[in-house]
Design an enzyme around this catalytic site. Structure first.
Site, mmCIF file in Angstrom:
data_model
loop_
_atom_site.group_PDB
_atom_site.id
_atom_site.type_symbol
_atom_site.label_atom_id
_atom_site.label_comp_id
_atom_site.label_asym_id
_atom_site.label_seq_id
_atom_site.Cartn_x
_atom_site.Cartn_y
_atom_site.Cartn_z
ATOM 1 N N GLY A 77 1.130 -1.246 0.240
ATOM 2 C CA GLY A 77 -0.134 0.076 -0.094
ATOM 3 C C GLY A 77 0.740 1.287 0.267
ATOM 4 C CB THR A 78 3.668 2.489 2.348
ATOM 5 O OG1 THR A 78 2.927 2.747 3.799
ATOM 6 C CG2 THR A 78 4.556 3.927 2.024
ATOM 7 C CG ASN A 164 -5.791 4.106 8.779
ATOM 8 O OD1 ASN A 164 -6.575 5.496 7.851
ATOM 9 N ND2 ASN A 164 -5.577 4.623 8.977
ATOM 10 C CD GLN A 192 -7.793 -0.546 7.157
ATOM 11 O OE1 GLN A 192 -8.410 -1.084 7.521
ATOM 12 N NE2 GLN A 192 -6.240 -0.360 7.500
ATOM 13 N N GLY A 213 -1.977 -6.635 0.283
ATOM 14 C CA GLY A 213 -2.394 -7.662 0.799
ATOM 15 C C GLY A 213 -2.470 -8.383 1.839
ATOM 16 C CG HIS A 214 -0.426 -6.367 4.952
ATOM 17 N ND1 HIS A 214 -0.110 -5.848 6.413
ATOM 18 C CD2 HIS A 214 0.186 -5.643 4.535
ATOM 19 C CE1 HIS A 214 -0.556 -4.420 6.461
ATOM 20 N NE2 HIS A 214 -0.130 -3.888 5.327
ATOM 21 C CB THR A 250 13.384 -9.200 -9.867
ATOM 22 O OG1 THR A 250 14.345 -8.655 -10.732
ATOM 23 C CG2 THR A 250 12.659 -10.302 -10.148
ATOM 24 C CB CYS A 347 4.320 6.655 18.460
ATOM 25 S SG CYS A 347 5.039 6.846 19.415
#
Length: 415
Positions: A77-78, A164, A192, A213-214, A250, A347
């Site tokens: 995502g980033t 999020n 999200q 994906g995660h 790759t 933080c």
């Protein structure tokens, strides 16, 4: 071969941060990782790897209402957000030097906000933060006003599909309609939203969309940017020219395959799963408000709908502030009781900061510091909610006591 899914012990209520890999995604990852082949190589092993990538591209496109040629695989995502914000800015500016303005909502994830402000500091961009209301929903009149005043100077608009932290679903289709009247492309971070609400790239009208994906049962470190073929998009990294020449490197064939499997699963099961998660979320919300009566639910009311008739809040999200308690204290005390959640706030250098999302919603810094986000997922069950509700009253009491001690003025003199 039998593959089981592993997850953290206790009640895991932080699926918005990351989800356990599904058994099918893990199995696909292991199977593909056992093969050798660079997807850019021309020999048989390379062609087999390329076939796996292209089949995965078709799966992703089909699940999200896109063409396969619009799917650009990334590291998550980033990276997708950075490619969208920087790539669209540079692409648009190369066509028209006046296009230096970037409009982003004030409640975006830092993966959008930080590259936008980096462009302001290093590439001469002018950033405008679009305001939201008390539920975190974008002020469309503010967007219209900015476009009317500066339409020929705006490079892009970026508004997340769903927040999020507080779970607010944004009017993405209306954002695209308004922006396109002024010839301005729109990016949306849908990290999200995918798997929780319907996400259709073509029907939404947006020009670029981020997914990872995660957050939906796939591995960490892989995602995609969906981008229309005619979108001006400059490369952020350079090298081998993979992925339409805008994302060199790759390809991680195993991760891409597992991502596609997880995405297909999440989208295919969305309606049934969303209903179950919403019911569990509603039990959680009602239980928290019984256990800690002065807790405040932030974001849209559960079950409410947008003016477009869509869910106003993600079905798996519940976000509260607890007066008199610090979110970090609540988090650590719950963790000790076997309940894992999130403050949802940033933080910096080890110093807790109130959430920029809550501040943008008009919540005071004091109240914003007492925030906790509970997020559900495919493995969530009613026992997870019961464990939270059993621990929460004592946790809230202890966190408030700690907050009172911390706030008490020192009686000692200088050392």
């Amino acid at each position: 071969m039998t593959v089981t899914t592993t997850q953290a012990p206790g009640a895991y209520l932080d699926h918005a941060a990351t989800t356990p890999m599904s058994s099918a995604a893990l199995e696909a990852f292991v199977a593909e990782a056992g093969r050798t082949g660079n997807a850019s190589s021309l020999h048989s092993a390379g062609r087999a790897a390329r076939r796996a990538v292209e089949e995965s591209r078709e799966t992703v496109a089909d699940a999200l209402g896109a063409r396969p040629s619009e799917v650009i695989f990334t590291g998550g995502g980033t990276e997708s957000d950075n490619l969208a914000i920087k790539g669209m800015f540079w692409g648009r500016r190369s066509q028209d030097a006046r296009r230096r303005r970037v409009l982003v909502s004030a409640v975006e994830h830092h993966a959008v906000l930080d590259p936008a402000f980096w462009l302001a500091g290093h590439a001469g961009a002018d950033i405008t933060l679009l305001p939201v209301d008390g539920e975190g929903r974008l002020d469309l009149d503010a967007l219209r006003a900015e476009l009317a005043a500066h339409g020929d100077e705006i490079a892009l608009v970026s508004v997340m599909w769903a927040n999020n932290e507080v779970g607010t679903v944004q009017p993405v289709r209306e954002v695209a309609r308004i922006a396109h009247r002024h010839g301005v492309p729109v990016h949306t971070d849908a990290v999200q939203a995918v798997g929780q609400v319907e996400v259709d790239f073509a029907a939404s009208g947006v020009d670029a969309l981020t997914v990872t994906g995660h957050k939906l049962g796939g591995p960490v470190g892989v995602g995609a940017l969906l981008a229309r073929r005619d979108l001006p998009l400059e490369a952020v990294s350079h090298g081998g020219g993979q992925e339409r020449g805008v994302r060199s490197g790759t390809l991680d064939v195993a991760a891409i395959r597992a991502f596609a499997v997880a995405l297909g699963e999440a989208v295919g099961a969305r309606e049934e799963r969303a209903g179950a998660l919403a019911a569990l979320r509603d039990d959680l919300v009602a239980g928290v408000l019984r256990a800690v009566p002065d807790a405040v639910l932030r974001g849209p009311d559960p079950g409410s709908t947008t003016p477009e008739g869509l869910p106003a809040r993600l079905p798996a999200n519940a976000h509260f502030t607890f007066p008199g308690a610090e979110g970090d204290s609540l988090l650590y005390l719950l963790d000790s009781a076997g309940v894992q959640a999130s403050t949802g706030s940033a933080c910096q250098a080890g110093v807790p900061q109130p959430s920029h999302v809550l501040l943008a919603m008009g919540i005071s810094e004091t109240d914003a510091r007492g925030a906790l986000r509970f997020s559900l997922g495919a493995t969530s069950v009613s026992d997870d909610v019961e464990r939270l509700l059993t621990a929460l009253p004592q946790v809230a009491e202890r966190a408030r006591a700690a907050g009172l001690v911390a706030a008490r003025p020192s009686m000692g003199g200088a050392a």
